[in-house]
Design an enzyme around this catalytic site. Sequence first.
Site, PDB file in Angstrom:
ATOM      1  N   CYS A  11      40.704  22.862   0.065  1.00  0.00           N
ATOM      2  CA  CYS A  11      39.284  23.250  -0.044  1.00  0.00           C
ATOM      3  C   CYS A  11      38.918  23.775  -1.419  1.00  0.00           C
ATOM      4  CB  CYS A  11      38.916  24.270   1.030  1.00  0.00           C
ATOM      5  SG  CYS A  11      39.747  25.879   0.865  1.00  0.00           S
ATOM      6  N   CYS A  63      43.798  27.416  -2.145  1.00  0.00           N
ATOM      7  CA  CYS A  63      44.188  26.274  -1.321  1.00  0.00           C
ATOM      8  C   CYS A  63      43.904  24.972  -2.074  1.00  0.00           C
ATOM      9  CB  CYS A  63      43.395  26.312  -0.015  1.00  0.00           C
ATOM     10  SG  CYS A  63      43.539  24.843   1.004  1.00  0.00           S
ATOM     11  N   CYS A 121      37.337  25.317   5.293  1.00  0.00           N
ATOM     12  CA  CYS A 121      38.555  24.571   4.939  1.00  0.00           C
ATOM     13  C   CYS A 121      39.003  23.676   6.104  1.00  0.00           C
ATOM     14  CB  CYS A 121      39.681  25.536   4.574  1.00  0.00           C
ATOM     15  SG  CYS A 121      41.195  24.684   4.047  1.00  0.00           S
ATOM     16  N   THR A 150      51.432  31.091   4.350  1.00  0.00           N
ATOM     17  CA  THR A 150      51.371  30.023   3.341  1.00  0.00           C
ATOM     18  C   THR A 150      51.119  30.572   1.938  1.00  0.00           C
ATOM     19  OG1 THR A 150      48.985  29.695   3.704  1.00  0.00           O
ATOM     20  CG2 THR A 150      50.500  28.357   5.024  1.00  0.00           C
ATOM     21  N   ARG A 192      44.641  22.938   8.973  1.00  0.00           N
ATOM     22  CA  ARG A 192      44.933  23.419  10.322  1.00  0.00           C
ATOM     23  C   ARG A 192      44.659  24.924  10.425  1.00  0.00           C
ATOM     24  NH1 ARG A 192      50.927  22.919  13.147  1.00  0.00           N
ATOM     25  NH2 ARG A 192      50.392  23.922  15.149  1.00  0.00           N
ATOM     26  N   CYS A 195      41.440  30.498   1.347  1.00  0.00           N
ATOM     27  CA  CYS A 195      40.591  29.335   1.633  1.00  0.00           C
ATOM     28  C   CYS A 195      39.123  29.727   1.792  1.00  0.00           C
ATOM     29  CB  CYS A 195      41.040  28.660   2.933  1.00  0.00           C
ATOM     30  SG  CYS A 195      42.762  28.187   3.004  1.00  0.00           S
ATOM     31  N   ARG A 251      47.111  32.407  -3.747  1.00  0.00           N
ATOM     32  CA  ARG A 251      46.684  31.346  -4.660  1.00  0.00           C
ATOM     33  C   ARG A 251      45.666  30.452  -3.948  1.00  0.00           C
ATOM     34  NH1 ARG A 251      51.545  29.966  -2.481  1.00  0.00           N
ATOM     35  NH2 ARG A 251      51.719  27.849  -1.598  1.00  0.00           N
TER      36      ARG A 251
END
Length: 357
Positions: A77, A74, A47, A39, A50, A43, A72
């Site tokens: 969170c 999230c 967080c 992704t 999923r 995080c 980058r």
Amino acid sequence: MPNPTETDALPTENDPRWQAVLARDPAADGRFFYSVKTTGVYCRPSCPARTAKPENVQFHLSRDEAEAAGFRPCRRCKPDQPDLREQHADKVAEICRLLEAAETEPSLTELATIAGLSTFHFHRLFKAITGLTPKAYAAAQRSNRVRTQLAKSQSVTAAIYDAGYNSNSRFYEKSPQLLGMTPSDYRAGGTNSRIRFALGECSLGAILVAASDIGICAIALGDDPDRLARELQDRFPRAELIGGDSEFEQWVAKVVGFVEAPAIGLDLPLDMRGTAFQQRVWQALLQIPVGEKVSYADIAQRIGAPKAVRAVAGACAANTLAVAIPCHRVVRSDGGLSGYRWGVERKAELLRWERQT
């Protein structure tokens, strides 16, 4: 033969931080961050997104490290923003500064509104972080101002009003609890106040125990009993220092037994005299379990003043109730023992005893 996916997952699955991610543990927030290769985001451990596959996860010690690796923050969170605990600590710190500067005490509703929280939530949060209710914190702050004003004002009345009390009677009702004596006696260096004390021996050397009408006001350790007595006299220069009676001797026996074995607890009233900040620190120290150690930075974080590490160390140094207020359980971030009012060797010995129990 294991497939490549299982092999790639092993480093993550064997890392203890992975369990915190699986549990979405908020207590781990701020200690580390994790990123997900598929992704491109990083995080907090808590967080709610999923859970990623372990073979796609990397751990990072800081936000900067995660971003330097090309990830980058999230959007769920928001790891690049202060977490809820930091936000709460900042709000409480803001309220503490307000109470320290206020000439008249704001109501609980006013304080909660400023913090942007419900009255119930704010009251519970403030006490959890500082160890005091907002009302008790404000009272401790006024007490500190009274002590300062009594030392320099031309009259007791002027000192009382300068400290933020709107009537003499209101302050005089509370002065025995706030000062341990009347304002006039405090201004005169303890004149007319009675301090019971006794000297003895324990495994750590000489011990002095002293009590005001409120409770135990000094537990001191040292090598020279006479020096301990002189220090008590310097602290209460005009108080009447008297030897303890049979009842007080029982108190002394309890204190000595507690110093020898802190795990038994000390069921005696304490007369903790200090500034509002010092009392916040001392209340936090009282929450440290026997046998555990925390850092000065940990205590600063707990009271909502994460940058006040040196001030926390100063409050520990100002503690006059050895073991009862367990400043010996506070160490440097690297685990070093640093200073101790009654000697680093005694600090090490106390910690050793507690580890054994």
